[in-house]
Enzyme design. Structure first.
Site, mmCIF file in Angstrom:
data_model
loop_
_atom_site.group_PDB
_atom_site.id
_atom_site.type_symbol
_atom_site.label_atom_id
_atom_site.label_comp_id
_atom_site.label_asym_id
_atom_site.label_seq_id
_atom_site.Cartn_x
_atom_site.Cartn_y
_atom_site.Cartn_z
ATOM 1 N N ASP A 62 0.845 -1.187 0.000
ATOM 2 C CA ASP A 62 0.000 0.000 0.000
ATOM 3 C C ASP A 62 0.889 1.249 0.000
ATOM 4 O O ASP A 62 1.889 1.317 0.709
ATOM 5 C CB ASP A 62 -0.909 -0.021 1.241
ATOM 6 C CG ASP A 62 -2.039 0.987 1.151
ATOM 7 O OD1 ASP A 62 -3.201 0.558 1.085
ATOM 8 O OD2 ASP A 62 -1.753 2.199 1.145
ATOM 9 N N HIS A 84 -10.381 -5.273 -2.972
ATOM 10 C CA HIS A 84 -9.045 -5.550 -2.451
ATOM 11 C C HIS A 84 -9.107 -5.955 -0.991
ATOM 12 O O HIS A 84 -9.941 -5.474 -0.228
ATOM 13 C CB HIS A 84 -8.112 -4.350 -2.618
ATOM 14 C CG HIS A 84 -8.673 -3.050 -2.118
ATOM 15 N ND1 HIS A 84 -9.607 -2.320 -2.831
ATOM 16 C CD2 HIS A 84 -8.437 -2.338 -0.985
ATOM 17 C CE1 HIS A 84 -9.915 -1.218 -2.162
ATOM 18 N NE2 HIS A 84 -9.218 -1.213 -1.019
#
Ligand code: DGP
Length: 114
Positions: A30, A100
């Site tokens: 991320d 996700h």
């Protein structure tokens, strides 16, 4: 693919720190980590939200969770423990509309979440 940022990562059109990928999914770090380890696992199939899952996606969803557990081992957080989160729509905190899993670890997680 899809026109979200994650669709473009899956298509290799924009860079990401990819830890694992295969024909079905991609796992990458991320960009705005909320924990020392923060990895996203996405299907290549552009499913916008959890609400859009269909029966035919059942095997794919299983693969996403298996990949999360495998990547957790790969990065060394499996034994200590980790959290897997899916945000759905605005109230769930979803900002990128390509399904996700968040894999979070490297620090103790709080419960309940904020
Ligand atoms: P969510 O809020 O559940 O939709 O999570 C979206 C996450 O995606 C958020 O933690 C930040 C991350 N993110 C947004 N844009 C990018 C990007 O371009 N690259 C990467 N690696 N992560 C991104």
């Amino acid at each position: 693919m899809s026109d979200t940022i994650f669709g473009r990562i899956a298509a290799g059109e924009i860079p990401a720190d990819i830890l694992y990928q295969d024909d079905d999914l991609v796992a990458f770090r991320d960009l705005s980590p909320q924990a020392p380890t923060h990895i996203l696992i996405i299907p290549r199939k552009p499913i916008p939200t959890l609400n859009h899952l269909e029966e035919e996606d059942a095997e794919l969803v299983g693969k996403l969770f298996l990949a999360a557990a495998r990547v957790a081992k790969q990065v060394g957080i499996a034994e200590a423990g980790y959290r897997v989160v899916i945000n759905c729509n605005a109230a769930g905190g979803q900002t990128v509309f390509h399904l996700h899993l968040h894999l979070l670890g490297g620090r103790p997680m709080q419960w309940p979440p904020g």
